[in-house]
Each structure stands twice: as C-alpha cells, then as structure tokens.
Design an enzyme around this catalytic site. Sequence first.
Site, PDB file in Angstrom:
ATOM      1  N   GLU A  42       0.760  -1.275  -0.091  1.00 31.25           N
ATOM      2  CA  GLU A  42      -0.059  -0.116  -0.042  1.00 31.25           C
ATOM      3  C   GLU A  42       0.967   1.388   0.040  1.00 31.25           C
ATOM      4  OE1 GLU A  42      -3.387   2.318   2.869  1.00 31.25           O
ATOM      5  OE2 GLU A  42      -1.809   1.078   3.725  1.00 31.25           O
ATOM      6  N   CYS A 115      -7.031  -2.126   5.757  1.00 33.32           N
ATOM      7  CA  CYS A 115      -5.953  -2.119   6.837  1.00 33.32           C
ATOM      8  C   CYS A 115      -6.435  -1.565   8.005  1.00 33.32           C
ATOM      9  CB  CYS A 115      -4.936  -1.376   6.194  1.00 33.32           C
ATOM     10  SG  CYS A 115      -3.601  -1.108   7.285  1.00 33.32           S
ATOM     11  N   ASN A 213      -8.970 -13.896   1.070  1.00 32.34           N
ATOM     12  CA  ASN A 213      -7.712 -13.534   1.501  1.00 32.34           C
ATOM     13  C   ASN A 213      -8.019 -13.889   2.843  1.00 32.34           C
ATOM     14  OD1 ASN A 213      -6.084 -10.635   2.784  1.00 32.34           O
ATOM     15  ND2 ASN A 213      -4.964 -12.450   1.941  1.00 32.34           N
TER      16      ASN A 213
END
Length: 490
Positions: A42, A115, A213
């Site tokens: 990121e 995040c 994920n």
Amino acid sequence: MTVNAPLCFRGKKILAPMVRVGTLPMRLLALDYGADIVYCEELIDIKMLQCKRVINEVLETVDFVAPNERVVFRTCERERHRVVFQMGSADAERALAVAKLVENDVAAIDINMGCPKEYSTKASMGAALLSDPDKIESILTTLVKGICKPVTCKIRILPSVDDTVNLVKRIEKTGIAAIAVHGRKKEERPQHPVHCDVIKAISEAVSIPVIANGGSHDFIKEYTDIETFQKATAASSVMIARAAMWNPSIFRKEGLFPLKEVMQDYIKYAVRYDNHYTNTKYCLCQMLREQLETTQGKKLHAAQSTQEICEVFEMADFYEETTAIFEAKKTSLETETQDEDDQMEDPDVIKMAVRFDKREYPPQITPKMYLLEWCRKEKHPQPVYETVQRPLDRLFCSVVTVAEQKYKSTLWDKSKKLAEQAAAIVCLRTLGVPEGKLCEGENRLINKRKREDRERLNNRDHGEDLAEPSHKKANFIEETSDMNVPKMPR
C-alpha cells in the site's frame, strides 16, 4: 480510451499487498514461482502525488521518486501486465490523480479498505472507509470512470454477514472489476480464525470475482492448500499474504523450494534492482523466522549494506559482478548522453570542466557572490541561472547568463547549488575576474564585511540604529534561482 486485454481476476493465485514486503524483488520472485497477479505494498496517495516518474535506464525500471530522492515505487516491464498498484486514499480526486500518474505502468488500481492499522485509519483510510460507504462509492466510481485500467478494492468483513454482503453489493454497482475480501473483522488479528462462511456468502451474492484472503494461518501451508481454501470460500481466486512472505515458492505447483534457495533467488532480484538494503533485510528476516537466532540469522541482523547481506549468504561474487555490470552500463549511458548533449549544445555557450569545492574558499564566500558583486559594479543585470536535472543519474547542470553571454561547466553535479557555483566559476575565469578562492590572497568581500562590521560597532557606540540598511545587506546575499528544477528531456 479502451482497455486492451484487461487483467482477469478469475481462477488466479495472487500475491497480497504487504507493507514493506510487496516491493519489486518479492513481486518478481512470486511471478517466477507461479503467482498470476502481484499487488504492490500500500502506497499513500499524498506521498505518491509528490513523486516524479523517472525512467531508470541503468536498471531498466520506471521509478516514482519523492522530492528527497527516495524511490517510493519501482516497477519494470516484466510485471507491467500483472502488477496491481494498491493505494491508501480517503479522497476521490487524490486517488484519481495518483491512478493517472501510474496507470500506464501497471495492470490495475486497487484501493485499500481493509488495513486496521492506526497509521491508515487515523487518516480515514483503510478499514476506516468501511464505515463510510458514501465515500467508498465516490472513490471507486471516480476511478472507474476516470482511468482505462481495471479498478479493484480490498476490504475486511463487517460485524454482521448481512451488512457485509449489502456493502459488497453496493461496491459492485460502482463498476469495479473484482473485490478482495480478508475474512476477518477489523479488530481481529491473524491468530483469529478466518471466516470462510462470510467470504462464501459474498461470493454467492455478487457476480464480480471475489478474491479470498486470510487463509495463511488456518489453511495454506503448501500449494494444494490454496485450492482447499478457494473451495471453502467459493471464491473466484485466492490472495496469499503471510504464507508467501515466509516462502514465496508457495505458488509452485511442484511444491516448496528449500528456504536457502528461495532466499538466494530473492537476493539476486534485490541486487539486480538496487533494492534498499533495509527492505531486503526485513524481507529475509521474515523468511528466516525461527532461524533468526542462528549464526546466519545474527549475521543478517547485523548487516548494514546490500554487500554485507550478500556476504552472509555466500553471494559476494554475484554482488561484485552485478554492480560492475551496472557501473559499466551507467558509464556507457553517460557517454551517450554527453555525446547527445554536445550535439544539441548551444555553440554560443562558453564551457569549462570545473567543479566548486567549498574547501578552496573562505567561509560564507562563494563564486556566485563574487559574480553578483562584479555585475553590480559593472552595472550589468544580475546573473540568471538556468538549471536542469538529468533523469539518468539525477545530476544537475546549470547555465548562467551574464551580459547576454552564457557560461556552463561540462561536469554535472549532485546538487543544484553546486551546479550553479560551477557555472559562476566558468564565467569569472572567462572574464579574468577573481572568484574568491583562498589562494587568491586578499579577499575584497571579506574586507568589505569587516568594514561594515566596524561601522556597525561605531554606530552602536554612538547609540545609532543597529539595523543594517537593506541595500548593504543585498551585497552579501546570493541571488537564488527558481527552485523548480526542470528535468532534462530525453
């Protein structure tokens, strides 16, 4: 503008975006071992908007370079059609500006919406976006309409399955190409079980590809486990983070490579693409894990350069050979560039091969000051400096114009200030005017300063105003040229 062969997100095995891990060496290694798509770490929109796109001819890469000369994002042709650029953003217009900056060098653009770290959420980015669906819709819609490459996003699940599914359905309507779902809530950590049932519910509720994920801890230990996780979540594709960080050969159908071989392959890419040694060391430490307390692990921890890292892994010869090749290539390119410069050069520019060495001058005395003083004495306009930066090595060259004549040094310098001083030296030497060097003996500017210091002391003794007249100050202030240095065209 149309999309040519857009990236497909179905039936793929994908390297997840990981801070400090997803740099170019790891991405290329994952592709070597069988990954279909790789995400970069990121990168924050504000930081990227400060960067300039630079073609690195020595490394054969495209670099996005910050004002402090640090490479924020580096990519290459090998991954161009398979790398997804993930950014952190909480603003649609900034996100679009970054996407336009990088879209010709990447395969797709992703927005991080999962995040949970404070550095991301405190700026309303990452998982903070999950509580603001209007902003999510604004960012994604702006990107989908504004660029020609596919747009994706990566989220975490919400406290309830229904809320998560409803959010994903709203996201789907923005027109994105796929969505990655980390099957944990924002407060959950890797040791918590991944919620395969929620990912499965999402997969069954939408028509766009869903990328599962979060399976490294519970599922993925070897290649065959990837398919197991995919079936458990009914996802279109699987994204792997920590299992790939520990051993990127997890993507090999034939099975894992020995860790020693994997680490050496990683180091080769780190050297080949001039990865910063601190990042290289961090990634290697993640691979070593429980072996960090071994002799090799301790040597790695103590390494303070890429060369020392190579020595730890018995790759000193590879380092020397590779760096020698790059130095030779750099020299060759510099020679070609100089030849091109000479052909394009203005024949009226007076040139000398000189550099400014401040050790040869008294403190606070420079050639630029002497040249400015001379111009004022001769009633010429003040010197005008034009400085360019060469993309190849980011060195600077300056041309100074004095009395309608141009002067420059043929030697390129590491800073704008040094290049301007060198140009001033060429002018002064051509004119036969002292430049202020210590070896020239009595220094007029220093004597002038001493006289004015005495005058100020006398004024103070007589109780007069101590402020120095502005016209006197000007004699000792170097004129500065425009700080925006243009890149030299190639």
